[in-house]
Design a protein around this motif. Sequence first.
Motif, short mmCIF file in Angstrom:
data_model
loop_
_atom_site.label_atom_id
_atom_site.label_comp_id
_atom_site.label_asym_id
_atom_site.label_seq_id
_atom_site.Cartn_x
_atom_site.Cartn_y
_atom_site.Cartn_z
N GLU A 96 0.87 -1.17 0.00
CA GLU A 96 0.00 0.00 0.00
C GLU A 96 0.91 1.21 0.00
O GLU A 96 1.71 1.39 0.93
N GLY A 97 0.82 1.99 -1.06
CA GLY A 97 1.69 3.16 -1.17
C GLY A 97 3.15 2.75 -1.18
O GLY A 97 3.58 1.94 -2.00
N SER A 98 3.90 3.26 -0.22
CA SER A 98 5.35 3.00 -0.18
C SER A 98 5.72 1.92 0.84
O SER A 98 6.87 1.87 1.28
N GLY A 115 15.35 -4.17 -6.29
CA GLY A 115 15.86 -2.81 -6.32
C GLY A 115 14.83 -1.78 -5.89
O GLY A 115 15.17 -0.64 -5.58
N ARG A 116 13.56 -2.17 -5.84
CA ARG A 116 12.50 -1.28 -5.37
C ARG A 116 12.47 -1.14 -3.85
O ARG A 116 11.80 -0.26 -3.33
N VAL A 117 13.21 -2.00 -3.15
CA VAL A 117 13.26 -1.91 -1.69
C VAL A 117 14.16 -0.75 -1.30
O VAL A 117 15.34 -0.74 -1.62
N ARG A 118 13.56 0.25 -0.64
CA ARG A 118 14.35 1.39 -0.16
C ARG A 118 14.96 1.11 1.20
O ARG A 118 16.06 1.58 1.51
N ARG A 119 14.22 0.33 2.02
CA ARG A 119 14.67 0.08 3.38
C ARG A 119 13.92 -1.10 3.97
O ARG A 119 12.74 -1.26 3.72
N VAL A 120 14.63 -1.91 4.71
CA VAL A 120 13.97 -2.90 5.56
C VAL A 120 13.62 -2.13 6.83
O VAL A 120 14.52 -1.70 7.57
N LEU A 121 12.34 -1.90 7.05
CA LEU A 121 11.92 -1.09 8.19
C LEU A 121 11.90 -1.89 9.48
O LEU A 121 12.34 -1.42 10.52
N ARG A 122 11.35 -3.12 9.40
CA ARG A 122 11.16 -3.91 10.61
C ARG A 122 11.12 -5.38 10.28
O ARG A 122 10.56 -5.79 9.28
N LEU A 160 8.56 -5.79 7.16
CA LEU A 160 7.95 -4.56 6.68
C LEU A 160 9.04 -3.80 5.92
O LEU A 160 10.11 -3.55 6.48
N PHE A 161 8.76 -3.47 4.67
CA PHE A 161 9.72 -2.79 3.80
C PHE A 161 9.18 -1.43 3.36
O PHE A 161 7.98 -1.30 3.11
N ALA A 162 10.05 -0.45 3.20
CA ALA A 162 9.74 0.78 2.48
C ALA A 162 10.14 0.53 1.03
O ALA A 162 11.23 0.03 0.77
N ILE A 163 9.24 0.88 0.10
CA ILE A 163 9.49 0.57 -1.31
C ILE A 163 9.27 1.79 -2.20
O ILE A 163 8.58 2.74 -1.82
N ASP A 164 9.87 1.74 -3.38
CA ASP A 164 9.61 2.74 -4.43
C ASP A 164 8.49 2.24 -5.32
O ASP A 164 8.26 1.06 -5.46
#
Length: 156
Positions: A34-36, A89-96, A152-156
């Motif tokens: 959902e979103g990013s 490559g769409r993964v900006r960050r592993v958040l949790r 939980l990942f932050a993605i582009d």
Amino acid sequence: MPEIETPDSRLAALGIALPVPAAPVANYVAAVSEGSVLVISGQLPLVEGKLLCTGLLGGTVEIDQAVIAARACMINVIAQAKAALGDLGRVRRVLRLGGFIAATAEFTQHATVMNGASDLAVAVFGEAGRHARSTIGVASLPLGAPVEVEALFAID
């Protein structure tokens, strides 16, 4: 010009070929975006469709086995992320990362076990793999697995 490291090139350097992601076994989906944000449902330490080991930490499962199992869980998390995104490559960050460790009441080394997943997240995603984490002990997990990992990942 030096080659840019990517999650896929890091996986290859580690000798890891991502498996076909496991299908959900109940009324849920493996991944939701959902979103990013991308959420990956809990993954078990399945290798070629079979659990690496079963049982409880502090019982029949040794810490070194469980660290390897947590790493296998993270490989399956990454496989689910790739299936959901098409490109790691769409993964900006592993958040949790969330880790569930099936253990006896006396077992207290949950964090050591979960490092199997956390270390791989950093190895694959570099600085973007550094994450917040919760690791808890539970009485049992599906199929008798000793470890389960969600992400939980932050993605582009």
